[in-house]
Design a protein around this motif. Structure first.
Motif, PDB file in Angstrom:
ATOM      1  N   PHE A  71       0.836  -1.202   0.000  1.00  0.00           N
ATOM      2  CA  PHE A  71       0.000   0.000   0.000  1.00  0.00           C
ATOM      3  C   PHE A  71       0.870   1.251   0.000  1.00  0.00           C
ATOM      4  CE2 PHE A  71      -2.572   3.315   2.179  1.00  0.00           C
ATOM      5  CZ  PHE A  71      -3.520   3.458   1.169  1.00  0.00           C
ATOM      6  N   HIS A  73       0.609   5.298   0.310  1.00  0.00           N
ATOM      7  CA  HIS A  73      -0.303   6.310   0.836  1.00  0.00           C
ATOM      8  C   HIS A  73      -0.419   7.517  -0.086  1.00  0.00           C
ATOM      9  CE1 HIS A  73       2.840   9.199   1.950  1.00  0.00           C
ATOM     10  NE2 HIS A  73       3.547   8.201   2.468  1.00  0.00           N
ATOM     11  N   GLY A  80       2.223  12.881   4.010  1.00  0.00           N
ATOM     12  CA  GLY A  80       1.685  11.539   4.187  1.00  0.00           C
ATOM     13  C   GLY A  80       2.659  10.654   4.928  1.00  0.00           C
ATOM     14  N   LYS A  82       3.069   6.308   6.540  1.00  0.00           N
ATOM     15  CA  LYS A  82       2.564   4.943   6.571  1.00  0.00           C
ATOM     16  C   LYS A  82       1.862   4.579   7.871  1.00  0.00           C
ATOM     17  CE  LYS A  82       7.163   3.323   7.921  1.00  0.00           C
ATOM     18  NZ  LYS A  82       6.892   3.289   9.354  1.00  0.00           N
ATOM     19  N   ASN A  90      -3.490   4.672   7.227  1.00  0.00           N
ATOM     20  CA  ASN A  90      -2.644   3.980   6.256  1.00  0.00           C
ATOM     21  C   ASN A  90      -2.154   2.634   6.776  1.00  0.00           C
ATOM     22  OD1 ASN A  90      -2.868   6.059   4.276  1.00  0.00           O
ATOM     23  ND2 ASN A  90      -1.383   7.249   5.429  1.00  0.00           N
ATOM     24  N   VAL A 106       3.198  -1.619   4.019  1.00  0.00           N
ATOM     25  CA  VAL A 106       2.808  -0.207   3.931  1.00  0.00           C
ATOM     26  C   VAL A 106       4.088   0.617   3.943  1.00  0.00           C
ATOM     27  CG1 VAL A 106       1.359   1.608   4.908  1.00  0.00           C
ATOM     28  CG2 VAL A 106       0.716  -0.790   5.222  1.00  0.00           C
ATOM     29  N   ASN A 108       6.566   4.274   3.233  1.00  0.00           N
ATOM     30  CA  ASN A 108       6.818   5.693   3.018  1.00  0.00           C
ATOM     31  C   ASN A 108       7.661   5.838   1.759  1.00  0.00           C
ATOM     32  OD1 ASN A 108       5.416   6.679   5.192  1.00  0.00           O
ATOM     33  ND2 ASN A 108       7.217   6.951   6.495  1.00  0.00           N
ATOM     34  N   THR A 150      -3.388   5.017  -3.176  1.00  0.00           N
ATOM     35  CA  THR A 150      -4.516   5.944  -3.141  1.00  0.00           C
ATOM     36  C   THR A 150      -4.019   7.355  -3.416  1.00  0.00           C
ATOM     37  OG1 THR A 150      -6.447   6.669  -1.867  1.00  0.00           O
ATOM     38  CG2 THR A 150      -4.403   6.402  -0.651  1.00  0.00           C
ATOM     39  N   GLY A 153      -0.465   8.212  -4.070  1.00  0.00           N
ATOM     40  CA  GLY A 153       0.059   6.849  -4.073  1.00  0.00           C
ATOM     41  C   GLY A 153      -0.354   6.084  -5.307  1.00  0.00           C
ATOM     42  N   ALA A 259      -9.866   5.061   1.586  1.00  0.00           N
ATOM     43  CA  ALA A 259      -8.801   4.217   2.130  1.00  0.00           C
ATOM     44  C   ALA A 259      -8.851   4.160   3.650  1.00  0.00           C
ATOM     45  CB  ALA A 259      -7.442   4.725   1.673  1.00  0.00           C
TER      46      ALA A 259
END
Length: 282
Positions: A71, A73, A80, A82, A90, A106, A108, A150, A153, A259
């Protein structure tokens, strides 16, 4: 759930820090309670040399090696995080993945304006390379990676397809991204640079042309530009492939909540995502 839907509808399609705070408050209690159920199994692991090159992993119970859901972010290219053990936004997507039987990853990534195009997409590529080399020791199958992003991201995941093509990953999930079907916004130049170069740097050609399985989503209360991008990519895919990709318009949600709510009792989008991951990694 009806109260949450009404609150989101009242916020309209606006973006901004105040709307973000209000959205987080809608899910804070439920998501905070879920944090203890699925703890992070490895946190702040370096996947590259930059201080933002960090990944958190959420390992599933049961059979391994498991499919991997990565994922990426959002944050408008400029911000943003993680999340993690004490900050659920997130991180909730990693927990959702682990509960579904996947290895949740997840990340960064480097942010603008200090890091410009194609830094974000290069970082996604670095994550894929790191997982190829290291996922097995964390319970993941390096041959079954699905990318999911998202907002900004999603742009970086789409940009990965432009840089790397469809090798090394099984599928991509794009939530409310910008692919190049609408005019440049001033904020975008902080990442993309010179507006004259903007058309060549956008990933729409790669995303529209790829034969990699795609899942696209937008929210009922996404800003009009994001809805136009969703429809533009849907039409482009239909024109090129003779069929639309897997897609979902999430009623009762906005750009942030789509999300942010994953992992809660509202399972509509989560069920679609998890089914797509299973189908593309079998």
């Amino acid at each position: 759930m009806n109260q949450v839907r009404e609150a989101i509808a009242a916020l309209g399609t606006d973006l901004g820090p105040d709307v973000l705070v209000q959205c987080r408050a809608l899910f804070d209690a439920e998501q905070s309670a879920l944090m203890a159920q699925v703890p992070v199994s490895a946190s702040d692991v370096a996947y590259g040399p930059h201080e933002r090159h960090r990944i958190d992993l959420y390992q599933p119970q049961g059979n391994t090696p498991a499919p991997i859901l990565v994922f990426v972010h959002g944050g408008g290219f400029l911000k943003g995080d993680k999340g993690g053990a004490t900050d659920w936004p997130n991180a909730n997507v990693g927990r959702m993945a682990a509960q579904a039987g996947f290895l949740g990853a997840v990340i960064n990534y480097r942010l603008a304006p200090d890091n410009v195009w194609p830094a974000g997409s290069e970082d996604v590529a670095s994550v894929v390379s790191w997982l190829k080399a290291n996922a097995t020791q964390h319970g993941g199958d390096p041959d079954r990676i699905v990318l999911m992003g998202t907002s900004a991201g999603a742009v970086h995941v789409a940009g990965y397809l432009k840089l790397a093509g469809d090798r090394d990953v099984r599928a991509a999930i794009l939530l409310s991204g910008l692919y190049g079907y609408t005019p440049l916004d001033q904020r975008d130049t902080l990442y993309y640079g010179d507006p004259a170069l903007y058309p060549d740097r956008m990933p729409m050609e790669a995303v529209a042309a790829t034969h990699l399985p795609l899942f696209l989503a937008c929210a009922e209360y996404d800003p009009p530009r994001f809805q136009a991008e969703f429809l533009g990519l849907m039409q482009d895919r239909l024109t090129r492939h003779g069929a639309m990709p897997r897609a979902f318009i999430h009623s009762g949600h906005n750009h942030y909540s789509m999300a942010m709510h994953l992992g809660t009792a509202d399972r509509r989008l989560a069920n679609e995502i998890c089914a797509f991951v299973r189908e593309t990694t079998t």
